[in-house]
Every structure is written in structure tokens, then in C-alpha cells.
Design a protein around this motif. Structure first.
Motif, PDB file in Angstrom:
ATOM      1  N   LYS A 119       0.833  -1.203   0.000  1.00 48.62           N
ATOM      2  CA  LYS A 119       0.000   0.000   0.000  1.00 48.62           C
ATOM      3  C   LYS A 119       0.870   1.257   0.000  1.00 48.62           C
ATOM      4  CE  LYS A 119      -3.798   2.144   2.523  1.00 48.62           C
ATOM      5  NZ  LYS A 119      -4.673   2.060   3.679  1.00 48.62           N
ATOM      6  N   LYS A 120       1.908   1.244   0.816  1.00 52.83           N
ATOM      7  CA  LYS A 120       2.822   2.384   0.878  1.00 52.83           C
ATOM      8  C   LYS A 120       3.540   2.566  -0.459  1.00 52.83           C
ATOM      9  CE  LYS A 120       6.825   4.150   3.375  1.00 52.83           C
ATOM     10  NZ  LYS A 120       7.891   3.807   4.306  1.00 52.83           N
ATOM     11  N   HIS A 122       2.503   1.681  -3.446  1.00 52.98           N
ATOM     12  CA  HIS A 122       1.544   2.223  -4.419  1.00 52.98           C
ATOM     13  C   HIS A 122       1.296   3.706  -4.175  1.00 52.98           C
ATOM     14  CE1 HIS A 122       0.537  -1.394  -6.624  1.00 52.98           C
ATOM     15  NE2 HIS A 122       0.345  -2.058  -5.478  1.00 52.98           N
ATOM     16  N   ALA A 123       1.172   4.103  -2.922  1.00 54.21           N
ATOM     17  CA  ALA A 123       0.938   5.510  -2.592  1.00 54.21           C
ATOM     18  C   ALA A 123       2.119   6.364  -3.048  1.00 54.21           C
ATOM     19  CB  ALA A 123       0.707   5.674  -1.101  1.00 54.21           C
ATOM     20  N   GLU A 124       3.345   5.873  -2.832  1.00 56.02           N
ATOM     21  CA  GLU A 124       4.539   6.619  -3.270  1.00 56.02           C
ATOM     22  C   GLU A 124       4.599   6.727  -4.781  1.00 56.02           C
ATOM     23  OE1 GLU A 124       7.746   4.476  -1.444  1.00 56.02           O
ATOM     24  OE2 GLU A 124       7.355   5.368   0.536  1.00 56.02           O
ATOM     25  N   ARG A 125       4.266   5.633  -5.457  1.00 57.29           N
ATOM     26  CA  ARG A 125       4.279   5.615  -6.919  1.00 57.29           C
ATOM     27  C   ARG A 125       3.234   6.579  -7.480  1.00 57.29           C
ATOM     28  NH1 ARG A 125       3.003   0.132  -9.216  1.00 57.29           N
ATOM     29  NH2 ARG A 125       0.908   0.899  -8.897  1.00 57.29           N
ATOM     30  N   ASP A 126       2.036   6.561  -6.876  1.00 59.43           N
ATOM     31  CA  ASP A 126       0.971   7.471  -7.324  1.00 59.43           C
ATOM     32  C   ASP A 126       1.346   8.916  -7.074  1.00 59.43           C
ATOM     33  OD1 ASP A 126      -0.445   5.253  -8.096  1.00 59.43           O
ATOM     34  OD2 ASP A 126      -1.821   5.287  -6.365  1.00 59.43           O
ATOM     35  N   ARG A 127       2.017   9.193  -5.962  1.00 58.75           N
ATOM     36  CA  ARG A 127       2.423  10.543  -5.639  1.00 58.75           C
ATOM     37  C   ARG A 127       3.474  11.056  -6.634  1.00 58.75           C
ATOM     38  NH1 ARG A 127       5.069   9.987  -0.752  1.00 58.75           N
ATOM     39  NH2 ARG A 127       6.995  10.034  -1.913  1.00 58.75           N
ATOM     40  N   ASP A 128       4.380  10.176  -7.031  1.00 58.82           N
ATOM     41  CA  ASP A 128       5.470  10.553  -7.941  1.00 58.82           C
ATOM     42  C   ASP A 128       5.020  10.602  -9.401  1.00 58.82           C
ATOM     43  OD1 ASP A 128       7.098  10.697  -5.742  1.00 58.82           O
ATOM     44  OD2 ASP A 128       7.990   8.698  -6.037  1.00 58.82           O
ATOM     45  N   ALA A 129       3.901  10.014  -9.714  1.00 62.87           N
ATOM     46  CA  ALA A 129       3.444   9.959 -11.111  1.00 62.87           C
ATOM     47  C   ALA A 129       2.922  11.275 -11.611  1.00 62.87           C
ATOM     48  CB  ALA A 129       2.355   8.901 -11.261  1.00 62.87           C
TER      49      ALA A 129
END
Length: 129
Positions: A119-120, A122-129
Motif C-alpha cells: 500500500k505504501k 503504491h501511494a509513493e508511486r501514485d504521488r510521484d506519477a
């Protein structure tokens, strides 16, 4: 034209699942009828004595037993627990701490840890996208 709204009903098994109780331990009138959405809401808002007693003492369905023991439903099966248990039986297992329970609790803890990691990520990836 008047609109006629039908009352939503559910089978007793569905209602028991939503209430978190073992269907076979409920009163006959509950098992043999249908439950409307309004009746379910009323049972949840102001549970009758039979429902309070079942929630307190059991027997509890497998999802409730698994949650109280901190294991998965599959873990219960691997541990040989296939029948509903009472609160007293669940507490006895917690005190006895059989090997299978300790193993399944550790497995469940690892699953939770991995789920949090993903979950963390995915959240980091979504934030960086």
C-alpha cells in the motif's frame, strides 16, 4: 401513475452474516422467515436479548472466530477448527496457545505487514506519477 416501492428482504443466512452471528444458533422464527432491511436495521440499532447473548457468548461463525483469534479463516481450517466456537472455547485457545495458533498468528502478521508495504509503495508511486 404511482410508484410502488417494494420492501427489500434478505434470506436469514444473509442477515445472520451481516449481524455477525451463527445462523443455526438463532431462534427458529429468525431462521424460518425473511428479514427486511428495516428489521435488520432495528436488530442492529437495538439488539434483542437473544442477539446480545449470541454476540457475547456464541457460538460464533468462522469469520468471527478467526478475527477473535487473530488468524485467517484458512488458518482456522489448517488448525483443524471447522466448527463454530463459543467465546469460552476461543478464550481457552488463547490461553493454551497451541502451536498451530501461534504459527497462524505469525503468518497473519506477515500478511498485514506485506499489505502495508505494498500500500505504501503504491501511494509513493501514485504521488510521484
Amino acid at each position: 401513475m404511482t410508484s410502488h416501492q417494494s420492501t427489500q428482504t434478505m434470506k436469514p443466512a444473509t442477515a445472520a452474516k451481516k449481524l455477525g452471528v451463527y445462523l443455526e444458533a438463532t431462534p427458529a422464527e429468525f431462521r424460518e422467515g425473511v428479514v427486511s432491511r428495516a428489521e435488520l436495521d432495528a436488530l442492529q440499532a437495538d439488539p434483542p436479548e437473544w442477539l446480545r447473548k449470541l454476540r457475547r457468548d456464541g457460538p460464533h461463525p468462522r469469520p468471527v472466530v478467526a478475527a477473535k483469534l487473530g488468524v485467517s479463516i484458512s488458518g482456522l481450517a489448517r488448525g483443524g477448527v471447522t466448527e463454530p466456537l463459543t467465546t469460552e472455547q476461543i478464550e481457552a485457545l488463547k490461553r493454551e496457545r497451541p502451536e498451530w495458533l501461534e504459527r497462524e498468528r505469525a503468518t497473519q502478521a506477515e500478511v498485514r505487514k506485506e499489505t502495508a508495504r505494498i500500500k505504501k509503495l503504491h501511494a509513493e508511486r501514485d504521488r510521484d506519477a
